[in-house]
Write a protein that holds these residues in place. Structure first.
Motif, mmCIF file in Angstrom:
data_model
loop_
_atom_site.group_PDB
_atom_site.id
_atom_site.type_symbol
_atom_site.label_atom_id
_atom_site.label_comp_id
_atom_site.label_asym_id
_atom_site.label_seq_id
_atom_site.Cartn_x
_atom_site.Cartn_y
_atom_site.Cartn_z
ATOM 1 N N ALA A 126 -6.644 1.910 1.811
ATOM 2 C CA ALA A 126 -5.858 0.698 2.453
ATOM 3 C C ALA A 126 -6.856 0.143 3.412
ATOM 4 O O ALA A 126 -6.813 -1.077 3.407
ATOM 5 N N GLN A 127 -7.706 1.016 3.936
ATOM 6 C CA GLN A 127 -8.643 0.372 5.046
ATOM 7 C C GLN A 127 -9.995 0.277 4.452
ATOM 8 O O GLN A 127 -10.899 0.177 5.248
ATOM 9 N N ASP A 140 -6.329 7.314 -0.013
ATOM 10 C CA ASP A 140 -5.677 6.150 0.800
ATOM 11 C C ASP A 140 -6.853 5.244 1.026
ATOM 12 O O ASP A 140 -7.579 5.367 2.096
ATOM 13 N N SER A 200 -4.011 -1.279 -0.117
ATOM 14 C CA SER A 200 -3.146 -2.418 0.652
ATOM 15 C C SER A 200 -3.852 -3.672 0.515
ATOM 16 O O SER A 200 -4.991 -3.729 1.029
ATOM 17 N N GLY A 241 0.787 -1.091 0.045
ATOM 18 C CA GLY A 241 -0.087 0.191 -0.046
ATOM 19 C C GLY A 241 0.789 1.215 0.011
ATOM 20 O O GLY A 241 0.492 2.259 -0.602
ATOM 21 N N LEU A 242 1.798 1.249 0.837
ATOM 22 C CA LEU A 242 2.942 2.387 0.809
ATOM 23 C C LEU A 242 3.208 2.566 -0.715
ATOM 24 O O LEU A 242 3.209 4.002 -1.119
ATOM 25 N N LYS A 252 -5.963 -6.459 6.388
ATOM 26 C CA LYS A 252 -6.913 -5.508 5.673
ATOM 27 C C LYS A 252 -8.322 -6.326 5.032
ATOM 28 O O LYS A 252 -8.342 -7.473 5.293
#
Ligand SMILES: *Cc1c(COP(=O)(O)O)cnc(C)c1O
Length: 372
Positions: A166-167, A164, A188, A67-68, A193
């Motif tokens: 990711a969540q 973002d 991500s 994800g980063l 997750k």
């Protein structure tokens, strides 16, 4: 409930239990890849990318290593002048902010809303300068940011919007899925997750064909054709094994998010302790409920109390970016809403492996905690 059940500790997240319903599918995926003899940038990845783009409602998806990297590569692909400012919530997982720094850009921290924990759209406008190029909004804990309000500021100031996400796999805002609420999004697939691989993984979603092409090159040494390098790229690819596993798990994300929602509904309805601040219920149906985050003035005492009852909780997140050694320049920044959130929040277990009896125990324990 048996006495043995009663005594059993409740883990915050047991990943083996989470993946247990998928074991056959996972073995099938792994077997397929092993047999194929093709492990990087192959048909499993392409197939997953197509499915995940369709799931999010975007034209493109590019698998990357994590994800980063997804966020970093989006920021690099736009080739903003060095030192350009990117607006980001001060209350987020550190990776949102690291992505900006790693792309050679300057994170500008904006306070969140204490009710939603998300970037406060009303505060974004005043953070915009003539060096601002983008807003990186974070759908924290699985709740989508107000894409309309953020989009309006972005349009007014000529900024890109990066999510973002990711969540937030499967979360939505006014019927549109996370990943399709801005110009590009980073996901991500870290094992914990809502859609988790059995290792690291990530993806960029976008409907911008030029951005998609650049990400496709950047993730593979800046190359679109072997030994021809158009950009100073990196090696950041979602491997065939993880792509195959993710493709097997993707069709179940919505049902799993429904289960998360069911648990969140129970917490919202049945936790009655007056000293606890619960997350807002108005977006119950559209949130992905990655985490169920509550707030209490004496968090440590309450977490210890739950721990004694065999209930494991966690803090997301204990130290804000501006208090990290890595960002020592921000030492003197004062961000009272962010600091209060980091001091008071903790997360209750909420995952697809959690059983109803365990939820009963968590709710009963919380409601029995002495009031102040
Ligand atoms: C997990 C996460 C990331 C980073 O993803 P990795 O795959 O671990 O690199 C970024 N932002 C948020 C909000 C996350 O929760």
């Amino acid at each position: 409930m048996t006495a043995a059940d009663k005594a059993a500790a409740i883990a915050f997240l047991d990943l083996h239990r989470v993946n247990e319903p998928h074991l056959e599918r996972i073995h099938r995926a792994v077997g397929r890849v092993v047999q194929s003899g093709w492990y990087i940038l192959g048909k499993e990845l392409r197939s997953f990318e197509e499915r995940f783009a369709a799931y999010c409602g975007t034209r493109h998806c590019l698998g990357v290593a994590n994800g980063l990297d997804a966020l970093t590569l989006i920021l690099r692909a736009w080739e903003f002048p060095a030192g350009s400012e990117i607006i980001v919530p001060a209350n987020t997982y550190i990776a949102s902010i690291l992505a900006i720094s790693n792309a050679g850009l300057k994170p500008v921290l904006v306070e969140p809303d204490l009710r939603t924990y998300l970037i406060d759209p009303a505060r974004i406008r005043t953070a915009v300068t003539d060096r601002t190029r983008a807003i990186l909004c974070v759908h924290l804990y699985g709740k989508c940011c107000d894409a309309e309000a953020i989009g309006a500021v972005a349009a007014e100031c000529g900024l890109k919007v990066i999510e973002d996400a990711a969540q937030a796999h499967g979360a939505s805002f006014k019927g549109r899925r996370a990943g399709n609420l801005g110009d590009a999004a980073g996901f991500s697939f870290y094992p914990s997750k809502n859609l988790g691989a059995l290792g690291d993984g990530g993806a960029v979603t976008t409907s911008d064909p030029e951005l998609a092409r650049r990400i496709e090159y950047l993730r593979n040494y800046g190359s679109g054709r072997k030994y021809v390098n158009d950009y100073i790229g990196v090696n950041s690819r979602l491997d065939e094994m993880q792509a195959a596993i993710l493709a097997e798990k993707l069709p179940f994300v919505d049902a799993e998010n429904d289960r998360r929602r069911q648990l969140a509904r129970r917490y919202l309805n049945e936790i009655t302790h007056p000293d606890l601040s619960l997350p807002p219920a108005d977006t119950l149906e559209s949130d992905a409920w990655h985490l169920f985050v509550v707030r209490h003035a004496d968090r440590e005492r309450l977490m210890d109390y739950l721990s004694e009852k065999g209930i494991q909780t966690a803090v997301h997140y204990p130290v804000p970016a501006h208090h990290q050694k890595a960002y020592a320049d921000w030492r003197d920044l004062s961000l009272p809403v962010t600091e209060r959130i980091h001091r008071e929040v903790f997360s209750l277990p909420l995952n697809t492996a959690l059983r109803d009896g365990e939820v009963d125990r968590i709710i009963d324990a919380l409601n029995a905690f002495p009031t102040t």
